[in-house]
Design a protein around this motif. Structure first.
Motif, PDB file in Angstrom:
ATOM      1  N   ALA A  86      -9.098  -7.119   3.112  1.00  6.97           N
ATOM      2  CA  ALA A  86     -10.196  -6.162   3.121  1.00  6.97           C
ATOM      3  C   ALA A  86      -9.719  -4.793   2.659  1.00  6.97           C
ATOM      4  CB  ALA A  86     -10.784  -6.063   4.524  1.00  6.97           C
ATOM      5  N   TYR A  87     -10.617  -4.049   2.027  1.00  2.00           N
ATOM      6  CA  TYR A  87     -10.403  -2.685   1.545  1.00  2.00           C
ATOM      7  C   TYR A  87      -9.436  -2.608   0.359  1.00  2.00           C
ATOM      8  CZ  TYR A  87     -12.396  -2.020   6.157  1.00  2.00           C
ATOM      9  OH  TYR A  87     -13.184  -2.120   7.250  1.00  2.00           O
ATOM     10  N   HIS A  88      -8.953  -3.723  -0.155  1.00  4.29           N
ATOM     11  CA  HIS A  88      -8.082  -3.727  -1.322  1.00  4.29           C
ATOM     12  C   HIS A  88      -8.937  -3.956  -2.563  1.00  4.29           C
ATOM     13  CE1 HIS A  88      -4.060  -4.699   0.818  1.00  4.29           C
ATOM     14  NE2 HIS A  88      -4.876  -4.061   1.621  1.00  4.29           N
ATOM     15  N   ILE A  89      -8.487  -3.414  -3.701  1.00  3.61           N
ATOM     16  CA  ILE A  89      -9.220  -3.620  -4.952  1.00  3.61           C
ATOM     17  C   ILE A  89      -8.379  -4.366  -5.984  1.00  3.61           C
ATOM     18  CG2 ILE A  89     -10.724  -1.633  -4.629  1.00  3.61           C
ATOM     19  CD1 ILE A  89      -8.892  -0.116  -6.627  1.00  3.61           C
ATOM     20  N   ILE A  90      -7.073  -4.469  -5.732  1.00  2.08           N
ATOM     21  CA  ILE A  90      -6.161  -5.133  -6.661  1.00  2.08           C
ATOM     22  C   ILE A  90      -5.442  -6.246  -5.913  1.00  2.08           C
ATOM     23  CG2 ILE A  90      -4.181  -4.810  -8.206  1.00  2.08           C
ATOM     24  CD1 ILE A  90      -4.978  -1.861  -8.367  1.00  2.08           C
ATOM     25  N   CYS A  91      -5.294  -7.402  -6.567  1.00  2.00           N
ATOM     26  CA  CYS A  91      -4.612  -8.524  -5.920  1.00  2.00           C
ATOM     27  C   CYS A  91      -3.110  -8.242  -5.810  1.00  2.00           C
ATOM     28  CB  CYS A  91      -4.872  -9.824  -6.679  1.00  2.00           C
ATOM     29  SG  CYS A  91      -4.191  -9.881  -8.330  1.00  2.00           S
ATOM     30  N   ILE A  92      -2.440  -9.036  -4.996  1.00  3.23           N
ATOM     31  CA  ILE A  92      -1.020  -8.832  -4.726  1.00  3.23           C
ATOM     32  C   ILE A  92      -0.192  -8.991  -5.998  1.00  3.23           C
ATOM     33  CG2 ILE A  92       0.959  -9.767  -3.462  1.00  3.23           C
ATOM     34  CD1 ILE A  92      -1.015 -10.499  -1.236  1.00  3.23           C
ATOM     35  N   LYS A  93      -0.525 -10.015  -6.801  1.00  2.36           N
ATOM     36  CA  LYS A  93       0.235 -10.280  -8.019  1.00  2.36           C
ATOM     37  C   LYS A  93       0.152  -9.109  -8.986  1.00  2.36           C
ATOM     38  CE  LYS A  93       0.483 -13.519 -11.840  1.00  2.36           C
ATOM     39  NZ  LYS A  93      -0.246 -14.547 -12.561  1.00  2.36           N
ATOM     40  N   CYS A  94      -1.046  -8.600  -9.229  1.00  2.00           N
ATOM     41  CA  CYS A  94      -1.218  -7.484 -10.159  1.00  2.00           C
ATOM     42  C   CYS A  94      -0.597  -6.196  -9.630  1.00  2.00           C
ATOM     43  CB  CYS A  94      -2.701  -7.260 -10.451  1.00  2.00           C
ATOM     44  SG  CYS A  94      -3.488  -8.597 -11.352  1.00  2.00           S
ATOM     45  N   SER A  95      -0.690  -5.967  -8.315  1.00  2.00           N
ATOM     46  CA  SER A  95      -0.135  -4.734  -7.757  1.00  2.00           C
ATOM     47  C   SER A  95       1.390  -4.733  -7.810  1.00  2.00           C
ATOM     48  CB  SER A  95      -0.619  -4.512  -6.332  1.00  2.00           C
ATOM     49  OG  SER A  95      -0.093  -5.474  -5.475  1.00  2.00           O
ATOM     50  N   THR A  96       2.022  -5.907  -7.633  1.00  2.00           N
ATOM     51  CA  THR A  96       3.479  -5.947  -7.715  1.00  2.00           C
ATOM     52  C   THR A  96       3.945  -5.826  -9.163  1.00  2.00           C
ATOM     53  OG1 THR A  96       3.386  -8.356  -7.676  1.00  2.00           O
ATOM     54  CG2 THR A  96       3.853  -7.260  -5.606  1.00  2.00           C
ATOM     55  N   GLU A  97       3.186  -6.413 -10.105  1.00  2.00           N
ATOM     56  CA  GLU A  97       3.566  -6.293 -11.517  1.00  2.00           C
ATOM     57  C   GLU A  97       3.428  -4.856 -12.008  1.00  2.00           C
ATOM     58  OE1 GLU A  97       1.154  -9.071 -13.615  1.00  2.00           O
ATOM     59  OE2 GLU A  97       2.305 -10.806 -12.938  1.00  2.00           O
ATOM     60  N   ALA A  98       2.326  -4.189 -11.639  1.00  2.00           N
ATOM     61  CA  ALA A  98       2.074  -2.827 -12.100  1.00  2.00           C
ATOM     62  C   ALA A  98       2.701  -1.776 -11.194  1.00  2.00           C
ATOM     63  CB  ALA A  98       0.575  -2.589 -12.192  1.00  2.00           C
ATOM     64  N   LYS A  99       3.225  -2.182 -10.027  1.00  2.00           N
ATOM     65  CA  LYS A  99       3.825  -1.291  -9.041  1.00  2.00           C
ATOM     66  C   LYS A  99       2.845  -0.186  -8.637  1.00  2.00           C
ATOM     67  CE  LYS A  99       8.501  -2.263 -10.429  1.00  2.00           C
ATOM     68  NZ  LYS A  99       9.715  -1.777 -11.032  1.00  2.00           N
ATOM     69  N   VAL A 100       1.644  -0.609  -8.234  1.00  2.00           N
ATOM     70  CA  VAL A 100       0.615   0.318  -7.780  1.00  2.00           C
ATOM     71  C   VAL A 100       0.144  -0.096  -6.397  1.00  2.00           C
ATOM     72  CG1 VAL A 100      -0.181   0.924 -10.087  1.00  2.00           C
ATOM     73  CG2 VAL A 100      -1.235  -0.983  -8.899  1.00  2.00           C
ATOM     74  N   CYS A 101      -0.551   0.810  -5.730  1.00  2.00           N
ATOM     75  CA  CYS A 101      -1.127   0.547  -4.419  1.00  2.00           C
ATOM     76  C   CYS A 101      -2.294  -0.422  -4.573  1.00  2.00           C
ATOM     77  CB  CYS A 101      -1.596   1.855  -3.806  1.00  2.00           C
ATOM     78  SG  CYS A 101      -2.441   1.667  -2.238  1.00  2.00           S
ATOM     79  N   SER A 102      -2.399  -1.392  -3.682  1.00  2.00           N
ATOM     80  CA  SER A 102      -3.465  -2.391  -3.757  1.00  2.00           C
ATOM     81  C   SER A 102      -4.820  -1.837  -3.356  1.00  2.00           C
ATOM     82  CB  SER A 102      -3.145  -3.575  -2.849  1.00  2.00           C
ATOM     83  OG  SER A 102      -1.986  -4.218  -3.286  1.00  2.00           O
ATOM     84  N   LYS A 103      -4.851  -0.718  -2.638  1.00  2.00           N
ATOM     85  CA  LYS A 103      -6.114  -0.169  -2.158  1.00  2.00           C
ATOM     86  C   LYS A 103      -6.654   0.923  -3.068  1.00  2.00           C
ATOM     87  CE  LYS A 103      -8.222   1.762   2.019  1.00  2.00           C
ATOM     88  NZ  LYS A 103      -8.701   3.022   1.518  1.00  2.00           N
ATOM     89  N   CYS A 104      -5.824   1.899  -3.398  1.00  2.00           N
ATOM     90  CA  CYS A 104      -6.315   3.016  -4.215  1.00  2.00           C
ATOM     91  C   CYS A 104      -5.978   2.857  -5.690  1.00  2.00           C
ATOM     92  CB  CYS A 104      -5.781   4.340  -3.690  1.00  2.00           C
ATOM     93  SG  CYS A 104      -3.991   4.506  -3.771  1.00  2.00           S
TER      94      CYS A 104
ATOM     95  N   LEU B 155       0.825  -1.196   0.000  1.00  2.00           N
ATOM     96  CA  LEU B 155       0.000   0.000   0.000  1.00  2.00           C
ATOM     97  C   LEU B 155       0.864   1.253   0.000  1.00  2.00           C
ATOM     98  CD1 LEU B 155      -2.557  -1.003   2.776  1.00  2.00           C
ATOM     99  CD2 LEU B 155      -2.869  -1.179   0.333  1.00  2.00           C
ATOM    100  N   CYS B 156       0.275   2.361  -0.474  1.00  2.00           N
ATOM    101  CA  CYS B 156       0.968   3.645  -0.383  1.00  2.00           C
ATOM    102  C   CYS B 156       0.904   4.119   1.069  1.00  2.00           C
ATOM    103  CB  CYS B 156       0.347   4.660  -1.333  1.00  2.00           C
ATOM    104  SG  CYS B 156      -1.374   5.059  -1.003  1.00  2.00           S
ATOM    105  N   SER B 157       1.602   5.199   1.388  1.00  2.00           N
ATOM    106  CA  SER B 157       1.687   5.633   2.787  1.00  2.00           C
ATOM    107  C   SER B 157       0.320   6.064   3.318  1.00  2.00           C
ATOM    108  CB  SER B 157       2.694   6.766   2.932  1.00  2.00           C
ATOM    109  OG  SER B 157       2.298   7.871   2.142  1.00  2.00           O
ATOM    110  N   ARG B 158      -0.477   6.749   2.503  1.00  2.00           N
ATOM    111  CA  ARG B 158      -1.793   7.203   2.959  1.00  2.00           C
ATOM    112  C   ARG B 158      -2.710   6.020   3.241  1.00  2.00           C
ATOM    113  NH1 ARG B 158      -6.881   8.352   1.274  1.00  2.00           N
ATOM    114  NH2 ARG B 158      -7.868  10.185   2.185  1.00  2.00           N
TER     115      ARG B 158
END
Length: 181
Positions: free
Chosen positions: A81-99, A44-47
């Motif tokens: 909970a509160y995440h919209i992107i799975c771990i695999k996709c968030s690490t591949e795209a380098k994005v926050c899993s929640k926002c 997740l990002c810091s916020r």
């Protein structure tokens, strides 16, 4: 106090003040509360990590009972909970899993406990196959911190072979030839 216009002046401080900070595990000692408190916030990002940490701290966090659908891959792989992107996709795209915003991900997700246990058992099996001298050299170098995260894809034998190719033995961080003189 009235909300009448012109009657907004407060006199004094609050009537009651909390003597101690809120703790979410005082009255509820269930396994779910213990599991939520021990949960590691990653990917997740810091916020967003601050938001999740606040929810956990003040007992507002409600874990998922069923996996959710990922917005990137459309599979039911979101397990937090509160995440919209799975771990695999968030690490591949380098994005926050929640926002879903690209930016600084505070702590990237690591290995799951089962994967970590399998990696540790594999390392122990490889160490058993090594001769005593090379095993002790590997463990000594590991304690000194010479093996880092960047070399995780290499095996123990690859590390030993690399040391043999270089032809230099390390003795307390210096070459062995320097101590002989």
């Amino acid at each position: 106090m009235s909300t009448q216009k012109g009657n907004t002046k407060k006199s004094g401080g609050p009537k009651y003040k909390n003597s101690s900070a809120f703790r979410n595990d005082v009255h509820d000692t269930s396994w779910k509360t213990k599991q939520i408190n021990s949960m590691e916030i990653t990917g997740l990002c810091s916020r967003c990590s601050d938001v999740i940490a606040w929810k956990i701290k003040y007992k507002k966090y409600k874990p998922l009972t069923q996996p959710k659908k990922c917005t990137k891959c459309q599979q039911k792989t979101v397990k937090h909970a509160y995440h919209i992107i799975c771990i695999k996709c968030s690490t591949e795209a380098k994005v926050c899993s929640k926002c879903g915003e690209s930016g600084d991900v505070v702590k990237s997700p690591g290995l799951s406990p089962s994967e970590q246990a399998s990696m540790d058992s594999q390392l122990q099996e490889e160490l058993k196959m090594l001769p005593e001298r090379k095993r002790r050299a590997f463990l000594r170098n590991q304690e000194l911190g010479l093996y880092e995260e960047k070399d995780k894809d290499k095996t123990v034998e690859d590390d030993i072979v690399d040391e043999d190719v270089e032809g230099e033995e390390v003795y307390d961080g210096e070459k062995k030839d320097d101590h002989i003189s």
